[in-house]
Scaffold this motif. Structure first.
Motif, short mmCIF file in Angstrom:
data_model
loop_
_atom_site.label_atom_id
_atom_site.label_comp_id
_atom_site.label_asym_id
_atom_site.label_seq_id
_atom_site.Cartn_x
_atom_site.Cartn_y
_atom_site.Cartn_z
N ASP A 1 0.81 -1.22 0.00
CA ASP A 1 0.00 0.00 0.00
C ASP A 1 0.84 1.27 0.00
O ASP A 1 0.30 2.37 -0.06
CB ASP A 1 -0.93 0.02 1.22
N VAL A 2 2.17 1.12 0.10
CA VAL A 2 3.06 2.28 0.12
C VAL A 2 3.53 2.53 -1.31
O VAL A 2 4.09 1.64 -1.94
CB VAL A 2 4.26 2.02 1.06
N PRO A 3 3.30 3.74 -1.83
CA PRO A 3 3.66 4.01 -3.22
C PRO A 3 5.16 3.93 -3.48
O PRO A 3 5.97 4.19 -2.60
CB PRO A 3 3.14 5.43 -3.46
N ARG A 4 5.52 3.54 -4.69
CA ARG A 4 6.92 3.47 -5.11
C ARG A 4 7.21 4.62 -6.06
O ARG A 4 6.31 5.22 -6.62
CB ARG A 4 7.19 2.15 -5.82
N GLY A 5 8.48 4.91 -6.24
CA GLY A 5 8.87 5.92 -7.22
C GLY A 5 8.84 7.34 -6.71
O GLY A 5 9.10 8.28 -7.47
N ARG A 6 8.49 7.53 -5.48
CA ARG A 6 8.52 8.87 -4.88
C ARG A 6 8.68 8.69 -3.38
O ARG A 6 8.49 7.60 -2.84
CB ARG A 6 7.25 9.66 -5.20
N ALA A 7 9.03 9.77 -2.71
CA ALA A 7 9.20 9.71 -1.26
C ALA A 7 7.86 9.38 -0.61
O ALA A 7 6.81 9.85 -1.05
CB ALA A 7 9.74 11.02 -0.73
N VAL A 8 7.91 8.58 0.42
CA VAL A 8 6.69 8.20 1.15
C VAL A 8 6.30 9.35 2.07
O VAL A 8 7.11 9.82 2.87
CB VAL A 8 6.93 6.92 1.97
N SER A 9 5.07 9.80 1.94
CA SER A 9 4.59 10.90 2.80
C SER A 9 4.05 10.33 4.10
O SER A 9 3.78 9.13 4.23
CB SER A 9 3.48 11.68 2.08
#
Length: 156
Positions: free
Chosen positions: A76-84
């Motif tokens: 559920d944690v997005p990839r390709g960018r910093a995790v907010s």
């Protein structure tokens, strides 16, 4: 096609920064918990944002959370960018109830542990941890769960 990232990490750098063995990174990758990419020379490289994922994995493992549950939450944690903070809060929400249950179990264990130290059998009438209400006492004396005596052969 290899991608180029100015601040990527080699597997050795990643292992050093994450505080784990290279083989651990390979295992996490094989389990789908982290990702790498390959250079034209076939060298493994990591986006440095994967360090956060490794940190989450290590903390979760330290809490006794199985890898399958860790994989589910990291999915559920997005990839390709910093995790907010919002990304992580949403993903970690699944763990909150499970951790609360574990905390309650550990508190009960802590509060009951003194009664069993030194008993050695864990089948006492008053054992609050392993044999509440002495349900195993009807099967015989001693540590019934641990002894698991094989059935006696019958005469033919």
């Amino acid at each position: 096609m290899a991608k180029t990232v100015a601040n990527d990490l080699s597997v050795g750098q990643m292992a050093e920064r994450a505080g784990v063995a290279v083989s651990t990174l390979h295992f996490y990758e094989a389990e789908g918990l982290i990702e790498s990419w390959r250079t034209p020379a076939n060298h493994r490289r990591y986006d440095r944002r994967e360090l956060r994922r490794v940190a989450i994995i290590r903390v979760a493992q330290g809490l006794g959370i199985p890898l399958a549950e860790i994989r589910e939450v990291l999915g559920d944690v997005p990839r390709g960018r910093a995790v907010s903070a919002a990304d992580w809060a949403g993903a970690a929400e699944n763990w909150a109830e499970a951790l609360d249950d574990r905390i309650e179990q550990l508190l009960r264990l802590r509060d009951s542990l003194g009664a069993c130290i030194g008993c050695g059998c864990l089948s006492l009438e008053h054992c609050p941890l392993y044999n509440p209400a002495d349900t195993l006492g009807s099967q015989g004396p001693g540590a019934q769960k641990w002894a698991q005596r094989p059935a006696k052969p019958t005469a033919s």
